[in-house]
Design a protein around this motif. Sequence first.
Motif, PDB file in Angstrom:
ATOM      1  N   TRP A 169       0.849  -1.117   0.049  1.00 34.48           N
ATOM      2  CA  TRP A 169       0.238  -0.075   0.416  1.00 34.48           C
ATOM      3  C   TRP A 169       1.243   1.306   0.039  1.00 34.48           C
ATOM      4  CZ3 TRP A 169      -4.563  -0.190  -1.012  1.00 34.48           C
ATOM      5  CH2 TRP A 169      -5.406  -1.789  -1.392  1.00 34.48           C
ATOM      6  N   HIS A 170       1.035   2.193  -1.049  1.00 34.94           N
ATOM      7  CA  HIS A 170       1.676   3.382  -1.020  1.00 34.94           C
ATOM      8  C   HIS A 170       0.434   4.628  -1.865  1.00 34.94           C
ATOM      9  CE1 HIS A 170       2.149   1.365  -5.351  1.00 34.94           C
ATOM     10  NE2 HIS A 170       2.101   2.191  -5.869  1.00 34.94           N
ATOM     11  N   PRO A 171       0.678   5.520  -1.400  1.00 35.58           N
ATOM     12  CA  PRO A 171       0.085   6.704  -1.935  1.00 35.58           C
ATOM     13  C   PRO A 171       0.370   7.513  -3.661  1.00 35.58           C
ATOM     14  CG  PRO A 171       1.039   7.719  -0.861  1.00 35.58           C
ATOM     15  CD  PRO A 171       1.399   6.207  -0.313  1.00 35.58           C
ATOM     16  N   HIS A 172      -0.645   7.399  -4.720  1.00 33.63           N
ATOM     17  CA  HIS A 172      -0.154   8.263  -5.394  1.00 33.63           C
ATOM     18  C   HIS A 172      -1.184   9.824  -6.222  1.00 33.63           C
ATOM     19  CE1 HIS A 172       2.392   5.252  -7.955  1.00 33.63           C
ATOM     20  NE2 HIS A 172       1.411   4.650  -7.189  1.00 33.63           N
ATOM     21  N   ARG A 173      -0.900  11.112  -5.936  1.00 32.78           N
ATOM     22  CA  ARG A 173      -1.402  11.865  -6.630  1.00 32.78           C
ATOM     23  C   ARG A 173      -0.868  13.018  -8.049  1.00 32.78           C
ATOM     24  NH1 ARG A 173      -3.117  16.672  -1.329  1.00 32.78           N
ATOM     25  NH2 ARG A 173      -4.278  15.037  -1.369  1.00 32.78           N
TER      26      ARG A 173
ATOM     27  N   VAL B 100      -4.615   5.029  -2.392  1.00 32.07           N
ATOM     28  CA  VAL B 100      -4.135   4.071  -2.193  1.00 32.07           C
ATOM     29  C   VAL B 100      -4.423   3.015  -2.719  1.00 32.07           C
ATOM     30  CG1 VAL B 100      -2.987   3.451   0.091  1.00 32.07           C
ATOM     31  CG2 VAL B 100      -3.632   5.809   0.237  1.00 32.07           C
ATOM     32  N   HIS B 101      -3.064   2.209  -2.924  1.00 32.31           N
ATOM     33  CA  HIS B 101      -3.235   1.311  -3.735  1.00 32.31           C
ATOM     34  C   HIS B 101      -1.783   0.141  -3.520  1.00 32.31           C
ATOM     35  CE1 HIS B 101      -1.098   1.571  -8.325  1.00 32.31           C
ATOM     36  NE2 HIS B 101       0.192   2.083  -6.996  1.00 32.31           N
ATOM     37  N   GLN B 102      -2.212  -0.948  -3.449  1.00 33.00           N
ATOM     38  CA  GLN B 102      -0.821  -1.951  -3.614  1.00 33.00           C
ATOM     39  C   GLN B 102      -0.788  -2.437  -5.337  1.00 33.00           C
ATOM     40  OE1 GLN B 102      -0.977  -5.088  -1.077  1.00 33.00           O
ATOM     41  NE2 GLN B 102      -3.405  -5.231  -1.523  1.00 33.00           N
ATOM     42  N   GLU B 103       0.641  -3.427  -5.474  1.00 32.49           N
ATOM     43  CA  GLU B 103       0.116  -3.401  -6.573  1.00 32.49           C
ATOM     44  C   GLU B 103       1.936  -5.016  -5.924  1.00 32.49           C
ATOM     45  OE1 GLU B 103       2.177  -0.458  -7.462  1.00 32.49           O
ATOM     46  OE2 GLU B 103       1.048  -0.283  -9.381  1.00 32.49           O
ATOM     47  N   MET B 104       1.012  -6.369  -6.281  1.00 36.15           N
ATOM     48  CA  MET B 104       1.879  -7.325  -5.345  1.00 36.15           C
ATOM     49  C   MET B 104       1.890  -8.675  -6.727  1.00 36.15           C
ATOM     50  SD  MET B 104       2.603  -5.974  -2.499  1.00 36.15           S
ATOM     51  CE  MET B 104       3.357  -7.308  -1.534  1.00 36.15           C
TER      52      MET B 104
ATOM     53  N   PHE C   6       6.246  -3.859 -17.304  1.00 36.22           N
ATOM     54  CA  PHE C   6       6.454  -1.894 -17.552  1.00 36.22           C
ATOM     55  C   PHE C   6       5.723  -1.987 -16.545  1.00 36.22           C
ATOM     56  CE2 PHE C   6       7.641  -3.706 -22.120  1.00 36.22           C
ATOM     57  CZ  PHE C   6       9.330  -3.458 -21.384  1.00 36.22           C
ATOM     58  N   GLN C   7       6.224  -0.444 -15.565  1.00 37.48           N
ATOM     59  CA  GLN C   7       5.296   0.636 -15.412  1.00 37.48           C
ATOM     60  C   GLN C   7       6.072   1.890 -15.763  1.00 37.48           C
ATOM     61  OE1 GLN C   7       4.484   2.607 -10.803  1.00 37.48           O
ATOM     62  NE2 GLN C   7       2.647   0.931 -11.908  1.00 37.48           N
ATOM     63  N   LEU C   8       4.626   2.661 -16.314  1.00 37.96           N
ATOM     64  CA  LEU C   8       5.238   4.404 -16.948  1.00 37.96           C
ATOM     65  C   LEU C   8       4.078   4.766 -16.517  1.00 37.96           C
ATOM     66  CD1 LEU C   8       6.198   6.145 -19.804  1.00 37.96           C
ATOM     67  CD2 LEU C   8       4.450   5.541 -20.697  1.00 37.96           C
TER      68      LEU C   8
HETATM   69 FE   FE2 Z   1       1.655   3.060  -7.480  1.00 40.01          FE
END
Ligand code: FE2
Length: 292
Positions: A60-64, A104-108, A120-122
């Motif tokens: 779990w981490h934020p983005h804005r 706030v999301h997680q990518e596992m 990839f992540q762009l």
């Molecule tokens: Fe992320």
Amino acid sequence: MSDPLRSIDRRFPGVPTLEGAGVRLRRSFSNNEVPLFDPFLLLDRFGSANPEEYLAGFPWHPHRGIETVTYVLDGRVAHGDTLGNSGVIGPGDVQWMNSGSGIVHQEMPQRSANPYLAGFQLWVNLPAAEKMSVPAYRGLSAPELPVVPTDAGGSVKVVAGIYGGVEGPVRGIPVDPTYFDVRLAPGERFDWSPHAGYTAFAHGIDGAGGFAGPDAGSVAPGETVLLGPGGGVRATAGPDGWRFLLVSGRPLHEPVAWYGPIVMNTREQLAEAARELRSGDFVKHRRPVVEE
Ligand code: FE2
């Protein structure tokens, strides 16, 4: 007279980077390259046959202020977010997530019979006027993404933008992006025209090939090349064929203030985000997260 073909302006071999809770990946470009790739902020390529190098994932981490675009080539990544989305994205799937005012999301990455994970992540920047917009999530499974044959045996998977009269399903993005996964047969030539003045770059996936112009040397797998100004893009595959990402978008020409997963226009906006993370006011639009 038409503009000359776009040639390679800069090359980026990718830097080994430890990210998330301990995921080994290669970072093609990031905050040191601002504003070269405007409106694109970051490109990471993850790829490993060793689950210990990716299973820690991105808890779990934020983005804005940005959009994050995940494209999985191999393996599976489970995700969940404060909008209430959750699921697993697998080979050929794309997740195009607009963090807007805050998510706030997680990518596992998941363990599976196939130990290999690749993708990839762009990060795509949002215009100042859209940075505090309502977050939005688009999940696209592989069959939803059109694959358009080229004239000489190759194909173009169209995530965003138009190729051969076919428009990709990701539409309405502020910077008007193109996102193609291009596969060319050995020796095949590929021509495509970005909009005038738009930024364009490519990232080699498999095989090798080059672009027109003075630096026509081969682009290696894992290498990112920023294409200079001009008109069309002409790519030519080497003797083993070539697979590459081709990405383009409208530059924003706005100030960039960047702190980790939050990218705004001013330091004051970053400070406000930090304050809101501490006070619990960061996420403005929320639905309960459904645990699987
Ligand atoms: Fe992320």
